[in-house]
Design a protein around this motif. Structure first.
Motif, PDB file in Angstrom:
ATOM      1  N   ASP A 140       0.879  -1.144   0.031  1.00  0.00           N
ATOM      2  CA  ASP A 140      -0.036   0.135   0.050  1.00  0.00           C
ATOM      3  C   ASP A 140       0.932   1.017  -0.090  1.00  0.00           C
ATOM      4  O   ASP A 140       0.665   2.328  -0.050  1.00  0.00           O
ATOM      5  CB  ASP A 140      -0.899   0.043   1.179  1.00  0.00           C
ATOM      6  CG  ASP A 140      -0.306   0.081   2.560  1.00  0.00           C
ATOM      7  OD1 ASP A 140       0.968  -0.314   2.646  1.00  0.00           O
ATOM      8  OD2 ASP A 140      -1.027   0.338   3.584  1.00  0.00           O
ATOM      9  N   ARG A 141       2.201   1.138  -0.286  1.00  0.00           N
ATOM     10  CA  ARG A 141       3.041   2.404  -0.387  1.00  0.00           C
ATOM     11  C   ARG A 141       3.939   2.368  -1.490  1.00  0.00           C
ATOM     12  O   ARG A 141       4.757   1.311  -1.736  1.00  0.00           O
ATOM     13  CB  ARG A 141       3.919   2.375   0.946  1.00  0.00           C
ATOM     14  CG  ARG A 141       3.288   2.753   2.325  1.00  0.00           C
ATOM     15  CD  ARG A 141       2.734   4.072   2.290  1.00  0.00           C
ATOM     16  NE  ARG A 141       1.810   4.540   3.656  1.00  0.00           N
ATOM     17  CZ  ARG A 141       0.988   4.035   4.066  1.00  0.00           C
ATOM     18  NH1 ARG A 141       0.126   3.164   3.184  1.00  0.00           N
ATOM     19  NH2 ARG A 141       0.452   4.198   5.229  1.00  0.00           N
ATOM     20  N   SER A 142       4.120   3.116  -2.310  1.00  0.00           N
ATOM     21  CA  SER A 142       4.833   3.246  -3.356  1.00  0.00           C
ATOM     22  C   SER A 142       5.983   4.486  -3.166  1.00  0.00           C
ATOM     23  O   SER A 142       5.760   5.205  -2.498  1.00  0.00           O
ATOM     24  CB  SER A 142       4.370   3.189  -4.850  1.00  0.00           C
ATOM     25  OG  SER A 142       3.698   2.257  -5.094  1.00  0.00           O
ATOM     26  N   MET A 143       7.073   4.368  -3.882  1.00  0.00           N
ATOM     27  CA  MET A 143       8.132   5.420  -4.108  1.00  0.00           C
ATOM     28  C   MET A 143       8.332   5.725  -5.354  1.00  0.00           C
ATOM     29  O   MET A 143       8.424   4.847  -6.234  1.00  0.00           O
ATOM     30  CB  MET A 143       9.210   4.944  -3.164  1.00  0.00           C
ATOM     31  CG  MET A 143       9.393   4.984  -1.653  1.00  0.00           C
ATOM     32  SD  MET A 143      10.872   4.769  -1.041  1.00  0.00           S
ATOM     33  CE  MET A 143      10.361   4.940   0.663  1.00  0.00           C
ATOM     34  N   LEU A 144       8.567   6.872  -5.590  1.00  0.00           N
ATOM     35  CA  LEU A 144       9.163   7.318  -6.848  1.00  0.00           C
ATOM     36  C   LEU A 144      10.402   7.929  -6.559  1.00  0.00           C
ATOM     37  O   LEU A 144      10.578   8.817  -5.490  1.00  0.00           O
ATOM     38  CB  LEU A 144       8.254   8.430  -7.195  1.00  0.00           C
ATOM     39  CG  LEU A 144       7.026   7.827  -8.299  1.00  0.00           C
ATOM     40  CD1 LEU A 144       5.840   7.856  -7.359  1.00  0.00           C
ATOM     41  CD2 LEU A 144       6.733   8.550  -9.537  1.00  0.00           C
ATOM     42  N   LEU A 145      11.565   7.707  -7.111  1.00  0.00           N
ATOM     43  CA  LEU A 145      12.969   7.886  -6.885  1.00  0.00           C
ATOM     44  C   LEU A 145      13.498   8.141  -8.066  1.00  0.00           C
ATOM     45  O   LEU A 145      13.514   7.480  -8.906  1.00  0.00           O
ATOM     46  CB  LEU A 145      13.708   6.590  -5.977  1.00  0.00           C
ATOM     47  CG  LEU A 145      15.218   6.512  -5.875  1.00  0.00           C
ATOM     48  CD1 LEU A 145      15.346   7.977  -4.780  1.00  0.00           C
ATOM     49  CD2 LEU A 145      15.442   5.286  -5.218  1.00  0.00           C
ATOM     50  N   ALA A 146      14.370   9.270  -7.964  1.00  0.00           N
ATOM     51  CA  ALA A 146      15.301   9.841  -9.078  1.00  0.00           C
ATOM     52  C   ALA A 146      16.143   8.568  -9.374  1.00  0.00           C
ATOM     53  O   ALA A 146      16.807   7.661  -8.705  1.00  0.00           O
ATOM     54  CB  ALA A 146      16.005  10.761  -8.721  1.00  0.00           C
ATOM     55  N   SER A 147      16.183   8.146 -10.809  1.00  0.00           N
ATOM     56  CA  SER A 147      16.985   6.940 -11.236  1.00  0.00           C
ATOM     57  C   SER A 147      18.504   7.145 -10.869  1.00  0.00           C
ATOM     58  O   SER A 147      19.238   6.134 -10.283  1.00  0.00           O
ATOM     59  CB  SER A 147      16.943   6.826 -12.698  1.00  0.00           C
ATOM     60  OG  SER A 147      15.667   6.558 -13.171  1.00  0.00           O
TER      61      SER A 147
END
Length: 163
Positions: A140-147
């Motif tokens: 129920d948790r996602s992350m968006l992270l700089a590549s």
């Protein structure tokens, strides 16, 4: 990998990303582990998702490999074996995945917090997108992270893994 309630894979991720000054954000969403469905919930492209598949060597050593590839691609076990320097690779069982990562299938982030698990990422994931998306140790948790922050912090071996 044994985690306490205060040191979950999600907490380990947040700690590592904060400590390293990463550019990331956390998204809350309904529980989902399938790449295509969670991408829709995140508002990201399916290929932007970092699909994490725990594999193991069929050799006697049983080496564990966390293979990371774009969410819209299929894994090639021969390429996993070649990148890991083993003869043959197969998918780990859900029980092995839970034991080694502290996560259920679908929630495994593209990081290894265990020296026993070799981390390999397909270059297509980090070359196609400036930001990767992944379930962050929870469904129920996602992350968006700089590549580039991902590469700098996770330090994976970069090798082709896709079929």
């Amino acid at each position: 990998m044994v985690t306490s309630a205060m040191n979950t894979p999600f907490d380990q991720l947040i700690d590592a990303l904060e400590r390293e000054g990463a550019r990331y954000r956390v998204l809350e969403h309904p529980e989902e582990g399938r790449c295509d469905l969670v991408a829709a919930l995140r508002g990201t492209e399916p290929g932007q998702g970092a699909k994490a598949m725990l594999c193991k060597s069929k050799d006697a050593d049983g080496q564990m490999i966390l293979a990371i590839l774009p969410g819209d691609r299929k894994l090639d076990f021969k390429k996993v074996a070649k990148a890991a320097g083993i003869r043959k690779a197969t998918l780990a069982t859900p029980e092995e995945a839970q034991r080694e990562t502290g996560c259920v299938i679908g929630a495994i982030p593209p990081f290894s917090f265990s020296p026993a698990v070799k981390l390999i990422v397909d270059p297509e994931l980090i070359e196609r997108f400036d930001e990767i998306a992944f379930n962050a140790g929870r469904l129920d948790r996602s992350m968006l992270l700089a590549s580039d922050d991902y590469l700098r912090i996770a330090r994976p071996l970069v090798s082709p893994l896709c079929a």
